[in-house]
Design an enzyme around this catalytic site. Structure first.
Site, short mmCIF file in Angstrom:
data_model
loop_
_atom_site.label_atom_id
_atom_site.label_comp_id
_atom_site.label_asym_id
_atom_site.label_seq_id
_atom_site.Cartn_x
_atom_site.Cartn_y
_atom_site.Cartn_z
N PHE A 161 0.86 -1.18 0.00
CA PHE A 161 0.00 0.00 0.00
C PHE A 161 0.90 1.23 0.00
O PHE A 161 1.89 1.28 0.74
CB PHE A 161 -0.90 -0.02 1.23
CG PHE A 161 -1.96 1.05 1.24
CD1 PHE A 161 -3.08 0.93 0.44
CD2 PHE A 161 -1.83 2.17 2.04
CE1 PHE A 161 -4.06 1.91 0.43
CE2 PHE A 161 -2.80 3.15 2.04
CZ PHE A 161 -3.92 3.02 1.23
N ASP A 230 2.53 -5.93 8.23
CA ASP A 230 1.31 -5.13 8.13
C ASP A 230 0.15 -6.11 8.02
O ASP A 230 0.04 -6.86 7.04
CB ASP A 230 1.39 -4.23 6.90
CG ASP A 230 0.19 -3.29 6.78
OD1 ASP A 230 -0.92 -3.68 7.21
OD2 ASP A 230 0.33 -2.20 6.21
N TYR A 255 -10.50 -0.98 11.30
CA TYR A 255 -11.77 -0.60 10.68
C TYR A 255 -12.17 -1.49 9.51
O TYR A 255 -13.20 -1.27 8.89
CB TYR A 255 -11.76 0.86 10.25
CG TYR A 255 -10.55 1.31 9.45
CD1 TYR A 255 -10.42 0.98 8.11
CD2 TYR A 255 -9.57 2.06 10.07
CE1 TYR A 255 -9.32 1.39 7.39
CE2 TYR A 255 -8.46 2.48 9.35
CZ TYR A 255 -8.33 2.14 8.02
OH TYR A 255 -7.24 2.55 7.31
N LYS A 256 -11.37 -2.49 9.19
CA LYS A 256 -11.71 -3.42 8.11
C LYS A 256 -12.43 -4.63 8.70
O LYS A 256 -13.57 -4.55 9.13
CB LYS A 256 -10.45 -3.79 7.33
CG LYS A 256 -9.73 -2.60 6.70
CD LYS A 256 -8.54 -3.05 5.89
CE LYS A 256 -7.65 -1.89 5.47
NZ LYS A 256 -8.31 -0.93 4.57
N ARG A 404 -12.78 -5.25 -6.43
CA ARG A 404 -12.47 -5.98 -5.19
C ARG A 404 -13.75 -6.33 -4.45
O ARG A 404 -14.63 -5.49 -4.27
CB ARG A 404 -11.58 -5.14 -4.26
CG ARG A 404 -10.21 -4.82 -4.78
CD ARG A 404 -9.29 -4.35 -3.66
NE ARG A 404 -9.93 -3.40 -2.77
CZ ARG A 404 -9.42 -3.00 -1.61
NH1 ARG A 404 -8.28 -3.50 -1.18
NH2 ARG A 404 -10.06 -2.11 -0.87
#
Length: 429
Positions: A161, A230, A255-256, A404
């Site tokens: 990312f 990560d 938050y995922k 996605r």
């Protein structure tokens, strides 16, 4: 030649039209049969799903298939009441007393211990607070300071990312290291006696590719390097095993798949064996051994607490604590089993509904290399996702050509997977 034996062009055309109509009707009947079969199987799979009732722990809009939990998880049902209490009573009535009486001051460690089993960590090694970016900066600089002197290289996932790459470059400049981009599948080959730090993603955010954390961590350890993982796209979706595999440091968002809410605080894992030597580049007063002594010299707190920096964001932090209640009685292993079944079924449905050649999966087929998302490459991906969303199927798009679909087993079922694939088929006609 008699009229009866004459075959005209019109007769031939009529016959061709009849044949085409018969073929079309047969194809449509076959498609209807396939659709009915997949819907029936989805219903059977949902009925047999031991995690299906967990959907009741979330607030989801009616008529929507939500497959974007790999960007923002759904709202756990208890969070609204908890947040209202934090605002109205803990803040509104108790005011500053809540730092003690409501446990605000100890929230980063308490919530860290609550989250720890989901990433395979024993208590006392996870502290919650700040953003993933800030925690990654702490971890990378801290890792460089833990590494043996004289090493000069920081290996970084080449497909990471973007923020991870930006921060790695900054941390490398601060510590005198050189960033070396690597493909995680070949990272072990690049590790040597000159490698100080290895930063890798457990799951690639774009493709959903799962990297081999146990093997890569072992390779880094054999080379004498410090690992930083990560976990943003794996925590809450599959077993991580930080302690089991002797990971050094790790960071992740909440938050995922952990459903902590937009902008929820992230976390930092510092393995117990490294805590005494972990030297944070952000020595804030919250990470001081005696925060209220207000001394000019910094003395780091014991344990993972030294990973704290400034005053924690209590509103979002206590919302996260409530959100983690959705995991009560749930094993990550069961979630992983359902995730693989869901993604397998979704791919099967896509193959049945979407015309051949219109999409290509860029997510590995092998279970041991797949996270909890399916990424499909297609032309006009942005427009396709927009059309899907208009049909009540919410996924997301990554430039230039990737759709996605994130599968959060706590609230996504097999009927959701079938409907999403069928909607995608409709978009392609």
């Amino acid at each position: 030649m008699s009229d009866e034996s004459t075959v005209t062009a019109a007769d031939t055309q009529d016959t061709a039209q009849d044949t085409t109509q018969d073929t079309t009707e047969h194809t449509e009947d076959t498609a209807k049969d396939a659709s009915a079969d997949l819907r029936s199987r989805a219903a059977e799979l949902d009925a047999a799903d031991g995690l299906a009732k967990l959907r009741e722990r979330f607030t989801l809009p009616d008529g929507v298939v939500y497959l974007d939990g790999n960007s923002l998880g759904a709202l756990p049902a208890g969070v609204a009441d908890t947040t209202a209490d934090v605002v109205a009573r803990q803040w509104g009535e108790l005011l500053i007393r809540s730092w003690d009486e409501s446990g605000w001051w100890t929230a980063p460690e308490r919530i860290g211990d609550k989250l720890a089993p989901l990433v395979g960590a024993a208590p006392g090694q996870v502290v919650v607070g700040d953003s993933t970016s800030v925690n990654l900066f702490k971890a990378l600089v801290g890792a460089a300071r833990l590494a043996a002197p004289g090493r000069t290289r920081m290996l970084v996932d080449a497909a990471t990312f973007p923020t991870d790459g930006y921060i790695a470059q900054s941390a490398a400049r601060m510590t005198g290291l050189t960033v070396v981009p690597v493909d995680p599948s070949h990272a072990a080959e690049a590790m040597d006696a000159d490698t100080a730090v290895v930063l890798l993603n457990h799951v690639d955010y774009r493709s959903g590719r799962l990297h081999d954390l146990p093997a890569l961590t072992a390779a880094a350890r054999a080379a004498g390097a410090i690992t930083v993982w990560d976990l943003c796209h794996s925590a809450g979706a599959l077993p991580v095993g930080l302690d089991e595999h002797a990971v050094d440091l790790a960071v992740g968002c909440t938050y995922k798949y952990l459903n902590g809410g937009p902008g929820a605080p992230a976390y930092l894992y510092i393995a117990a064996r490294h805590q005494a030597g972990f030297d944070s580049p952000l020595p804030g007063w919250n990470g001081h051994a005696d925060p209220f002594a207000m001394t000019p010299a910094f003395e780091a707190a014991q344990g993972a607490t030294r990973g704290r920096v400034g005053t924690p964001d209590i509103l979002s932090m206590l919302a996260l604590e409530s959100a983690l209640d959705a995991w009560d009685g749930v094993s990550v292993e069961a979630v992983r089993a359902k995730s693989l079944a869901l993604t397998d079924f979704f791919l099967e449905c896509v193959a049945a509904y979407v015309p051949q050649g219109r999409v290509e999966s860029v997510t590995p087929d092998e279970h041991e290399r797949r996270g909890s998302q399916i990424s499909l490459r297609t032309e006009n991906a942005r427009e396709v996702m927009g059309e899907l969303i208009s049909r009540g199927v919410i996924g997301d798009f990554r430039a230039p050509d990737v759709l996605r679909f994130g599968f959060t087993p706590l609230y996504v079922g097999f009927a959701d997977a079938e409907r999403a694939a069928r909607a995608l088929g409709h978009v392609f006609g």
